[in-house]
Write an enzyme that holds these catalytic residues in place. Structure first.
Site, PDB file in Angstrom:
ATOM      1  N   GLY A 370     -11.810  -8.450   2.348  1.00 25.48           N
ATOM      2  CA  GLY A 370     -10.515  -7.952   1.904  1.00 25.48           C
ATOM      3  C   GLY A 370     -10.426  -7.905   0.396  1.00 25.48           C
ATOM      4  O   GLY A 370     -11.096  -8.666  -0.307  1.00 25.48           O
ATOM      5  N   THR A 371      -9.615  -6.988  -0.113  1.00 25.80           N
ATOM      6  CA  THR A 371      -9.425  -6.891  -1.560  1.00 25.80           C
ATOM      7  C   THR A 371      -8.015  -6.396  -1.841  1.00 25.80           C
ATOM      8  O   THR A 371      -7.432  -5.661  -1.038  1.00 25.80           O
ATOM      9  CB  THR A 371     -10.458  -5.941  -2.195  1.00 25.80           C
ATOM     10  OG1 THR A 371     -10.296  -5.945  -3.620  1.00 25.80           O
ATOM     11  CG2 THR A 371     -10.310  -4.526  -1.664  1.00 25.80           C
ATOM     12  N   GLY A 373      -4.836  -6.036  -5.360  1.00 22.84           N
ATOM     13  CA  GLY A 373      -4.701  -5.744  -6.771  1.00 22.84           C
ATOM     14  C   GLY A 373      -5.185  -6.863  -7.671  1.00 22.84           C
ATOM     15  O   GLY A 373      -5.666  -6.628  -8.771  1.00 22.84           O
ATOM     16  N   PHE A 374      -5.078  -8.123  -7.209  1.00 19.09           N
ATOM     17  CA  PHE A 374      -5.394  -9.255  -8.072  1.00 19.09           C
ATOM     18  C   PHE A 374      -6.588 -10.080  -7.608  1.00 19.09           C
ATOM     19  O   PHE A 374      -7.052 -10.940  -8.339  1.00 19.09           O
ATOM     20  CB  PHE A 374      -4.181 -10.182  -8.183  1.00 19.09           C
ATOM     21  CG  PHE A 374      -3.007  -9.530  -8.835  1.00 19.09           C
ATOM     22  CD1 PHE A 374      -3.133  -8.904 -10.060  1.00 19.09           C
ATOM     23  CD2 PHE A 374      -1.767  -9.522  -8.217  1.00 19.09           C
ATOM     24  CE1 PHE A 374      -2.052  -8.300 -10.666  1.00 19.09           C
ATOM     25  CE2 PHE A 374      -0.679  -8.923  -8.815  1.00 19.09           C
ATOM     26  CZ  PHE A 374      -0.829  -8.308 -10.041  1.00 19.09           C
ATOM     27  N   GLY A 375      -7.079  -9.866  -6.395  1.00 22.85           N
ATOM     28  CA  GLY A 375      -8.147 -10.735  -5.918  1.00 22.85           C
ATOM     29  C   GLY A 375      -8.966 -10.147  -4.794  1.00 22.85           C
ATOM     30  O   GLY A 375      -8.670  -9.075  -4.265  1.00 22.85           O
ATOM     31  N   GLU A 376     -10.033 -10.883  -4.428  1.00 24.14           N
ATOM     32  CA  GLU A 376     -10.929 -10.507  -3.344  1.00 24.14           C
ATOM     33  C   GLU A 376     -11.038 -11.674  -2.368  1.00 24.14           C
ATOM     34  O   GLU A 376     -10.917 -12.834  -2.761  1.00 24.14           O
ATOM     35  CB  GLU A 376     -12.315 -10.174  -3.897  1.00 24.14           C
ATOM     36  CG  GLU A 376     -12.316  -9.024  -4.895  1.00 24.14           C
ATOM     37  CD  GLU A 376     -13.653  -8.884  -5.621  1.00 24.14           C
ATOM     38  OE1 GLU A 376     -14.130  -7.751  -5.749  1.00 24.14           O
ATOM     39  OE2 GLU A 376     -14.197  -9.929  -6.043  1.00 24.14           O
ATOM     40  N   ASP A 490       6.542 -11.618  -0.999  1.00 27.34           N
ATOM     41  CA  ASP A 490       5.680 -10.485  -0.647  1.00 27.34           C
ATOM     42  C   ASP A 490       5.463 -10.441   0.870  1.00 27.34           C
ATOM     43  O   ASP A 490       4.335 -10.328   1.346  1.00 27.34           O
ATOM     44  CB  ASP A 490       4.345 -10.586  -1.384  1.00 27.34           C
ATOM     45  CG  ASP A 490       3.607  -9.248  -1.434  1.00 27.34           C
ATOM     46  OD1 ASP A 490       4.258  -8.199  -1.225  1.00 27.34           O
ATOM     47  OD2 ASP A 490       2.393  -9.245  -1.685  1.00 27.34           O
TER      48      ASP A 490
END
EC number: 2.7.11.-
Length: 657
Positions: A370-371, A373-376, A490
């Site tokens: 998964g990826t 906007g801010f992390g993976e 969120d």
């Protein structure tokens, strides 16, 4: 070196002279700024009554969201179900209008003239609400009304009113009084179904003064509404805005997809009362409205400080790398202290960089699951065989690093079966890492809308209700049981993970906020913060005023409920332009009485009568969560209780069969 000093000695006064000259020229230009232009056209008077902006009696004046009707020199307010009420007064300063209640259907009956429409019901999507200044008299009531806060006692005001003004009601079984003062704004005054057949209303009735004695006239009846301050005018191009507000731009409205509004130029701000771009008084655009002397003084200081810093940087260039290493050591130490201070001590621990590098095969792309906007997120297998999910901020992304550290602060303080569990943290690599329990069955988003790499079996209606209930329970725990309370910020279907038994786990707390009640006004649970979240799920009130509350999560969860009922995405650019936003699309279908067309065809195909009833109930709950005014939304605990009630209806049906 001596030459360099001479060079700087000449350079500084030269730059200051040029800067001050430019500053003076700039200030002179600003002094000649044109006054703001008049705003959108106000509607003409209706008979003797002035129609202030934003109220609109026609398509070319006022704001179309504030429609009222002018017929025969009188103004009328249109409510739902075809009912219409005469407007007796308008106050543009307080944004309030007073309606005339309908009265009794005949001189010999104790039934309201609008009983067939079950009383007054406002459209909750329009910017009007019933104020807290009304005293409602409910007449011809049943025994079911004998409960607080409704007063049906013999001393109730309504009995005095009946003696003076409503003799046909004197033989009715009960009458009751309800004061809206101090309560939340509402959209409905229900009769018939609520146990009463008639009502009257008075504005500003003082409960501390005696009501008129027998034979004396009561004040005129009235029902007060208030309108919300209007947004900037709707536009299509900059030309529209120039005609309406002067030098303003036509920009997209972030709270209404496909809609554009005029945005005042810098130095001016939208005045919703006078409907103009008026003088800027607060906000970031006001910073340029300074006096010439202050501007010049600031310029001198800025240039001087800037040059001093430049000289200092030249002298310290060679020590920069050493300072950077020291800062990194301090950050690592801070992370370790934060984790150990907040950890529950049950299962959270600090992992070494070597462990994690081995578990992810050096962060191989083959393990990337998964990826964002801010992390993976990587799938990893620890030495003991435990399968985990590891979240890492993207390189050179300081926001991603901050969000991961924020997630540590949040998850180390919570423990609930419907929240994803944090196993630990790794702090000795360049980027911080979080290690979670691995949830193998994808996200709710993937199950509802599909994914490119896997086919999912459609979720049954009962399973969707269970997922909704578990998610609501987890969020209610964050809002009510966690100390201090936590707002997720969120909530969306892609942040709801499903385990091997399709149980829900709320994840991704990177944007979440702890509520410090000692720092909020009057100990109320809200936070002022820049609006962050996901388009399509974002609470419009949070976006407008930056005030984050638990009801912001409730709004986002309402969108998730719509996804469950419809299997449609919150934002879908393959739909028609005006239907891209799911909430706006559903509102349109409700207005057209076509809501059943929106239900997921797979659900309708297998649904029985009870299923369709509970689908409708969940849709109504979603609508309540999406109320534009946050004070009218239910709490997350109330949402969870309502979903549990819906599940019980289905359970009883299974038991009976």
């Amino acid at each position: 070196m001596e030459k360099k000093r001479s060079y700087y000695a000449l350079l500084i006064p030269t730059l200051l002279t040029v800067w001050l000259a430019c500053a003076g020229h700039s200030c002179a230009r600003h002094a000649k700024a044109k006054p703001p232009m008049a705003g959108p056209p106000r509607c003409p008077n209706c008979g003797p009554m002035v129609v202030p902006y934003p109220l609109s009696t026609g398509p070319t004046c006022g704001d179309q969201a504030y429609r009222i009707n002018c017929v025969g020199g009188k103004l009328y307010f249109g409510a739902l179900h075809g009912s219409s009420y005469v407007i007796t007064s308008i106050n543009s300063v307080t944004q309030r209008i007073v309606l005339r209640p309908p009265g009794l259907a005949s001189s010999v009956s104790c039934i309201s003239a609008d009983v067939s429409k079950q009383g007054l019901e406002l459209d909750p999507h329009l910017p009007f609400s019933i104020t807290s200044s009304n005293t409602i008299l409910l007449l011809n009531c049943s025994q079911a009304m004998l409960q607080a806060p409704i007063d049906c006692s013999p001393t109730s005001l309504c009995y005095s009113y009946i003696k003076n003004n409503a003799s046909p009601c004197s033989k009715a079984p009960l009458c009751c009084t309800f004061r809206t003062d101090g309560s939340q704004t509402a959209y409905t005054i229900r009769i018939n179904g609520g146990g009463c057949l008639a009502y009257q209303s008075f504005v500003g009735l003082n409960p501390n003064k005696e009501v008129p004695p027998p034979g004396k006239k009561w004040p005129d009846t009235g029902l007060e509404l208030q309108w919300a301050l209007p947004k900037e005018p709707v536009c299509k191009t900059d030309v529209d805005c120039n005609l309406l507000l002067g030098k303003s731009k036509c920009l997209p409205d972030p709270t209404s997809l496909g809609l554009k509004r005029c945005s005042c130029k810098k130095g001016l701000e939208w005045d919703p009362v006078n409907a103009i771009c008026g003088k800027c008084r607060h906000g970031k655009h006001c910073k340029k409205k300074k006096k010439t002397v202050v501007f010049a003084g600031a310029a001198v200081a800025v240039v001087g400080v800037t040059l001093a810093i430049a000289v200092a940087v030249i002298g310290t260039k060679h020590s920069h790398q050493k300072v950077k290493k020291d800062i990194h050591k301090n950050i690592v130490k801070e992370r370790e202290e934060m984790l150990s201070a907040n950890s529950t001590g049950k299962s959270s621990r600090i992992f070494t960089g070597r462990e994690i590098t081995k578990a992810t095969n050096n962060f191989s792309k083959d393990n990337l699951i998964g990826t964002g906007g801010f992390g993976e997120v990587f799938k990893a297998v620890l030495e003991d065989g435990t399968i985990t999910a590891i979240k890492r901020a993207k390189l050179n992304n300081t926001k991603g690093t901050d969000q991961i550290l924020n997630e540590v602060r949040i998850l180390c303080q919570v423990n609930h079966r419907s929240l994803v569990r944090l196993l630990g943290c790794c702090v000795d690599l360049e980027l911080p890492l979080l290690i979670y329990e691995f949830i193998p069955n994808g996200t709710l988003f993937e199950h509802l809308h599909g994914s490119s790499d896997r086919t999912w079996k459609p979720l049954t209606w009962r399973r969707r209700l269970q997922i909704a209930y578990q998610t609501a329970e987890g969020l209610a725990y964050l809002h009510s049981a966690a100390q201090p309370p936590i707002y997720h910020r969120d909530v969306k279907s892609s942040n709801i993970l499903l385990d091997e038994k399709l149980n829900a786990k709320v994840s991704d707390f990177g944007l979440s906020r702890l509520v410090d009640l000692t720092e909020t006004a009057n100990n109320e649970s809200h936070i002022f913060t820049g609006a962050q979240g996901t388009l399509g799920y974002l609470d419009p009130e949070y976006y407008r005023n930056f005030q984050l509350t638990d009801k912001s999560d409730v709004y986002s969860f309402g969108v998730v409920l719509l996804e469950m009922v419809t299997s449609k995405k919150a934002i879908d650019f393959t739909r028609e332009e005006e239907d891209v936003n799911l909430v706006m699309y559903i509102n349109k279908m409700m207005d057209q009485e076509r809501l059943t067309e929106c239900i997921d065809p797979l659900l309708k195909k297998t649904a029985n009568k009870i299923d369709m009833q509970t689908i409708q109930q969940l849709g109504n709950l979603a609508s309540a969560c999406l109320n534009e005014r946050r004070q009218n939304r239910p709490s997350m605990k109330e949402v969870a209780d309502e979903i549990e009630y819906i599940i019980n209806i289905l359970s009883q049906e299974v038991t009976e069969t």
